[in-house]
Every structure is written in C-alpha cells, then in structure tokens.
Design a protein around this motif. Structure first.
Motif, PDB file in Angstrom:
ATOM      1  N   LYS A 159      -4.499  -3.665  -6.633  1.00 40.21           N
ATOM      2  CA  LYS A 159      -3.341  -4.430  -6.203  1.00 40.21           C
ATOM      3  C   LYS A 159      -3.090  -5.645  -7.104  1.00 40.21           C
ATOM      4  CE  LYS A 159      -2.514  -1.749  -2.699  1.00 40.21           C
ATOM      5  NZ  LYS A 159      -3.534  -0.734  -2.967  1.00 40.21           N
ATOM      6  N   ARG A 174      -5.035   2.144  -6.150  1.00 36.22           N
ATOM      7  CA  ARG A 174      -5.661   1.215  -5.204  1.00 36.22           C
ATOM      8  C   ARG A 174      -5.744  -0.212  -5.718  1.00 36.22           C
ATOM      9  NH1 ARG A 174     -10.672   4.681  -2.525  1.00 36.22           N
ATOM     10  NH2 ARG A 174      -9.362   6.406  -1.740  1.00 36.22           N
ATOM     11  N   ASP A 203       0.477  -0.419   6.056  1.00 34.30           N
ATOM     12  CA  ASP A 203       1.240  -0.506   4.810  1.00 34.30           C
ATOM     13  C   ASP A 203       1.012  -1.825   4.090  1.00 34.30           C
ATOM     14  OD1 ASP A 203       2.363   1.934   5.507  1.00 34.30           O
ATOM     15  OD2 ASP A 203       4.161   1.036   6.390  1.00 34.30           O
ATOM     16  N   PHE A 213      -4.377  -5.809   3.130  1.00 31.71           N
ATOM     17  CA  PHE A 213      -5.019  -5.906   1.816  1.00 31.71           C
ATOM     18  C   PHE A 213      -6.387  -6.542   2.030  1.00 31.71           C
ATOM     19  CE2 PHE A 213      -5.241  -8.578  -2.216  1.00 31.71           C
ATOM     20  CZ  PHE A 213      -5.716  -7.547  -2.996  1.00 31.71           C
ATOM     21  N   ARG A 234       1.158   5.531  -4.909  1.00 36.56           N
ATOM     22  CA  ARG A 234       0.439   5.696  -3.638  1.00 36.56           C
ATOM     23  C   ARG A 234      -1.062   5.847  -3.833  1.00 36.56           C
ATOM     24  NH1 ARG A 234       5.330   8.621  -1.353  1.00 36.56           N
ATOM     25  NH2 ARG A 234       6.097   7.144   0.191  1.00 36.56           N
ATOM     26  N   ASN A 283       0.824  -1.206   0.000  1.00 36.55           N
ATOM     27  CA  ASN A 283       0.000   0.000   0.000  1.00 36.55           C
ATOM     28  C   ASN A 283       0.862   1.261   0.000  1.00 36.55           C
ATOM     29  OD1 ASN A 283      -2.380  -1.566   0.218  1.00 36.55           O
ATOM     30  ND2 ASN A 283      -2.113  -1.702   2.432  1.00 36.55           N
ATOM     31  N   ASP A 284       1.859   1.246   0.839  1.00 39.31           N
ATOM     32  CA  ASP A 284       2.721   2.410   1.018  1.00 39.31           C
ATOM     33  C   ASP A 284       3.818   1.994   1.999  1.00 39.31           C
ATOM     34  OD1 ASP A 284       3.752   4.934   0.920  1.00 39.31           O
ATOM     35  OD2 ASP A 284       2.073   5.931   1.927  1.00 39.31           O
TER      36      ASP A 284
END
Length: 234
Positions: A158, A156, A193, A196, A153, A124-125
């Motif tokens: 994934k 969204r 981070d 998910f 960033r 995610n970050d």
C-alpha cells in the motif's frame, strides 16, 4: 474587514505557538471535484493550516491522467523546497485514497510525503464496484478510473513504511447501495475495503460516506492525528 484581519492575525499567532509547519493537500473522490472538499478545506484553514484543494478528472478519463496531475503537484513542492520546510500531508476521500496510493508508487515522488489520512478510502478493493460490474460489465469502459481495481486487487503493498497513515472510517450505512453491502459500511464502502493493518491509527465514527468530509468533527480528528499521531486524545 477588521474581523478578517483579526482572524488572519490569530491564525499567525496560533501557528507560532504550536509550530504548525504543515502543508495539506486534499484529494477528492470518484465522480466528484474540489468543491466537494470545500467544507473540509475551510475547517482546516480555520485551524491555521495551509491547504491546497486539488482538482482531478476522476470520472471518465483513465486514472493515469489524475496520477500525472498529483505527481506534478508533489514535484512542484519538492522543487520549491516546500517539503523541507513543512511536513506534507495528503488527505484522500473515497477513491482519492486510491489515487494517492497509485501516485506514491512512482519513484520520482519518493520521500516527499510525510503523512496520509484516508477518509473511507477503498484502497484494498471496492466491494460495490465488483457487484456493480456483475450487472454492468462495461462500467470500467465508461468510468475509466475504476479500471485500476482489476490491476491492483492482488497488490498487497500500500504505502512506504516511512509514511504515517491514519484511517477515518464511516460506519453509518445509508442509501440504496448500502443495502448491497455488509454489516459495517458507510453507504458506499465496506470495512474490509478500507482497513489497513499497518496504519498508525484508525477511528470508526457513526457518519455516512457523504457526510464524512463535511463535518467539523472530521477536521478535529485530522488535527489530532497530524499533531499527536492519534485521532482520539485522552
């Protein structure tokens, strides 16, 4: 010699009994190489899996170089028909999960990978990266793979929904960087981070980041997820 032959024979029997037709690829993290994944490689091989421990320049060159290497590896599996005979499982440790995410955005490799297991991967970050960049604004110019965070960033998306994703997350903080992070971190990575929501299963274990890919328990959780779709079996 006899012990080695006996071990190889038992592995073959184990594969036949449990129908373990899987091909696992290990993807190491930032500032590391394939040697960092050797404990996990050996643990999984001892369980009967075929494992490819891959090596990437994930320290100084741009991430595109590593993306190309992983793409070519996946395409070679497709060209040889290995993905039709085996389920392809990618295991990413730390930044290795970001490399997996970026590579699987490419149309050429769609439909090759069946499962992904992420070991404390900041997909995610990276809270640590953002905080380091405030002090060292030129960090991405030196460690070029990290520049990918500025580009992704707000992305969204994934992984494709037909890929099963499992998360193994360390939650034992340690070291200097761990003091910079929130309550739930493994010394380098914060929970936010790595989380998910569309993951098939996830597990939090009291292990630091540097231990996560070396413990036999991690390999056992991986085995459970590959075989049964869950890390903990009741």
């Amino acid at each position: 010699m006899q012990k080695i032959l006996l071990k190889q024979y038992l592995i073959k029997i184990f594969k036949k009994v449990f129908n373990m037709n899987y091909r696992i690829a290990l993807i190491h993290g930032f500032f590391r190489n394939y040697k960092d994944m050797e404990d996990l490689e050996n643990n999984l091989m001892n369980m009967g899996y075929t494992v490819d421990n891959l090596n990437f320049p994930l320290t100084f060159p741009p991430i595109e170089m590593s993306i190309k290497i992983l793409k070519e590896y996946l395409l070679s599996l497709k060209e040889k028909g290995i993905n039709k005979q085996n389920e392809i499982v990618l295991i990413g440790f730390g930044f290795g999960g970001v490399l997996i995410r970026e590579t699987l955005k490419l149309e050429e490799v769609k439909g090759i990978v069946d499962k992904i297991i992420l070991l404390s991967s900041p997909i995610n970050d990276s809270t640590l990266h953002r905080r380091l960049k405030r002090t060292f604004p030129f960090i991405d110019l030196i460690f070029k793979p990290l520049a990918i965070y500025a580009k992704t960033r707000r992305d969204r998306k994934k992984f494709d929904k037909d890929i099963e994703v499992g998360l193994i997350i360390g939650r034992e903080s340690s070291g200097f960087f761990g003091k910079w992070l929130g309550e739930y971190n493994d010394g380098y990575i914060e929970m936010k981070d790595v989380n998910f929501p569309d993951a098939k299963d996830k597990i939090l274990i009291p292990i630091t980041h540097n231990e996560l890919n070396k413990r036999i328990g991690t390999a056992r959780y991986i085995n459970n997820f590959i075989a049964k779709g869950k890390f903990r079996l009741e």
